[in-house]
Scaffold this active site. Structure first.
Site, PDB file in Angstrom:
ATOM      1  N   VAL A  46       0.824  -1.208   0.000  1.00 45.70           N
ATOM      2  CA  VAL A  46       0.000   0.000   0.000  1.00 45.70           C
ATOM      3  C   VAL A  46       0.862   1.264   0.000  1.00 45.70           C
ATOM      4  O   VAL A  46       0.557   2.229  -0.712  1.00 45.70           O
ATOM      5  CB  VAL A  46      -0.948  -0.004   1.217  1.00 45.70           C
ATOM      6  CG1 VAL A  46      -1.723   1.303   1.294  1.00 45.70           C
ATOM      7  CG2 VAL A  46      -1.918  -1.176   1.132  1.00 45.70           C
ATOM      8  N   VAL A  47       1.924   1.277   0.784  1.00 45.08           N
ATOM      9  CA  VAL A  47       2.811   2.444   0.812  1.00 45.08           C
ATOM     10  C   VAL A  47       3.449   2.657  -0.554  1.00 45.08           C
ATOM     11  O   VAL A  47       3.528   3.780  -1.059  1.00 45.08           O
ATOM     12  CB  VAL A  47       3.893   2.284   1.897  1.00 45.08           C
ATOM     13  CG1 VAL A  47       4.895   3.438   1.821  1.00 45.08           C
ATOM     14  CG2 VAL A  47       3.264   2.233   3.279  1.00 45.08           C
TER      15      VAL A  47
ATOM     16  N   PRO B 275       8.203  -9.071  -5.888  1.00 43.35           N
ATOM     17  CA  PRO B 275       7.608 -10.323  -6.367  1.00 43.35           C
ATOM     18  C   PRO B 275       6.092 -10.191  -6.406  1.00 43.35           C
ATOM     19  O   PRO B 275       5.505  -9.371  -5.693  1.00 43.35           O
ATOM     20  CB  PRO B 275       8.064 -11.353  -5.326  1.00 43.35           C
ATOM     21  CG  PRO B 275       8.364 -10.559  -4.108  1.00 43.35           C
ATOM     22  CD  PRO B 275       8.860  -9.233  -4.583  1.00 43.35           C
TER      23      PRO B 275
ATOM     24  N   GLY C 267       3.930  -9.969  -3.316  1.00 45.63           N
ATOM     25  CA  GLY C 267       3.977  -8.781  -2.477  1.00 45.63           C
ATOM     26  C   GLY C 267       3.180  -7.603  -3.018  1.00 45.63           C
ATOM     27  O   GLY C 267       3.246  -6.517  -2.459  1.00 45.63           O
TER      28      GLY C 267
ATOM     29  N   ASP D  40       8.896   5.513   6.464  1.00 48.52           N
ATOM     30  CA  ASP D  40       8.780   5.403   7.912  1.00 48.52           C
ATOM     31  C   ASP D  40      10.124   5.288   8.634  1.00 48.52           C
ATOM     32  O   ASP D  40      10.184   4.853   9.784  1.00 48.52           O
ATOM     33  CB  ASP D  40       7.893   4.202   8.287  1.00 48.52           C
ATOM     34  CG  ASP D  40       7.215   4.396   9.634  1.00 48.52           C
ATOM     35  OD1 ASP D  40       6.962   5.560  10.009  1.00 48.52           O
ATOM     36  OD2 ASP D  40       6.959   3.398  10.327  1.00 48.52           O
TER      37      ASP D  40
END
Length: 263
Positions: free
Chosen positions: A32-33, A53, A56, A117
């Site tokens: 999502v990020v 991949p 993911g 982050d």
């Protein structure tokens, strides 16, 4: 004397509008990020290269790949992915040790990196953004409070006038036309001063209402004056209406004149 100049506030970031149009941006990760990072790159007309991949990928990244909006390398990250033509790296992986490895590699190759982050491993930050057509506003807390940045962004967005995007678009088109009639560097100051006067004299609604066919008429006033919006858009006197009015006056005057001498 020091009060004449702005006070220095150390600890901030250098806020820039970074142009990456047509440049390759390596996005490591497919979650999502990563999807948010990809959107930023696409909105800036950059070329995202996603390394992740298939297992993911989140739904949005998979959609971007399916629509061929990004280049996809279906595997884990390799140091060979950071080639000389990569303009920046956006790391969005969950593995802190891998993120540190990517950061150090980018530092050695002098490639700017943002590690999601992990503020100490970022050459730059992403802020909470407002996008209204050509208008972009970024709110940054320098990595200290991302949620607060979002709250502040929403507050600013709610205060923006509805016609701001149209005003900026039409002003940009007018500046382009002005540069065509006054193209030399020596005319630069005159162009700038005239546009400043226009922006200060007209409201955002008036700037947004300016039609392209009216711009030629407006530019006829450059560089000596800036008309008001009403002066520019008022309809010229109708020749037929003026003729009828004058004829009526003459006829009325004639009748009065004839009546006077009749008595």
């Amino acid at each position: 004397m020091s009060s004449e100049f702005p006070a220095i506030q150390p600890g901030g970031s250098l806020i820039l509008a970074w142009r990456i149009q047509g440049k390759k941006v390596l996005v490591i990760g497919g979650g999502v990020v990563a999807s948010g990072r990809i959107n930023h790159v696409l909105n800036a007309d950059g070329i995202p290269i996603v390394v992740s991949p298939e297992s993911g990928l989140c739904k949005e990244v998979a959609f971007r790949i399916h629509e061929k909006q990004v280049e996809w390398r279906n595997r884990e990250f390799s140091p060979d992915d950071i080639t000389e033509d990569i303009a920046m790296v956006l790391s969005a992986v969950d593995d802190p040790s891998l993120s540190t490895q990517i950061y150090k590699l980018c530092q050695s190759k002098r490639v700017p990196i943002n590690a999601a982050d992990i503020p100490p491993e970022c050459d730059f930050y992403f802020g909470a953004e407002i996008r209204e057509g050509p208008l972009q506003i970024m709110v940054s807390t320098n990595g200290k409070g991302p949620k607060l940045a979002t709250i502040i962004r929403d507050h600013i967005r709610n205060t923006l006038p509805n016609d701001v995007s149209a005003a900026i678009t039409q002003t940009g088109l007018l500046r382009q036309k002005l540069r065509e009639i006054a193209p030399t560097p020596e005319q630069g100051r005159k162009r700038m001063r005239w546009m400043i006067r226009l922006c200060e004299k007209w409201s955002l609604n008036e700037l947004g209402s300016l039609k392209e066919e009216q711009m030629g008429k407006l530019l006829c006033h450059f560089p000596s004056s800036v008309p008001t919006f009403k002066e520019l858009t008022s309809a010229p006197p109708n020749v037929l209406e003026n003729y009828v009015w004058a004829t009526t006056v003459l006829l009325a005057g004639g009748l009065i004149f004839a009546k006077y001498f009749k008595h």
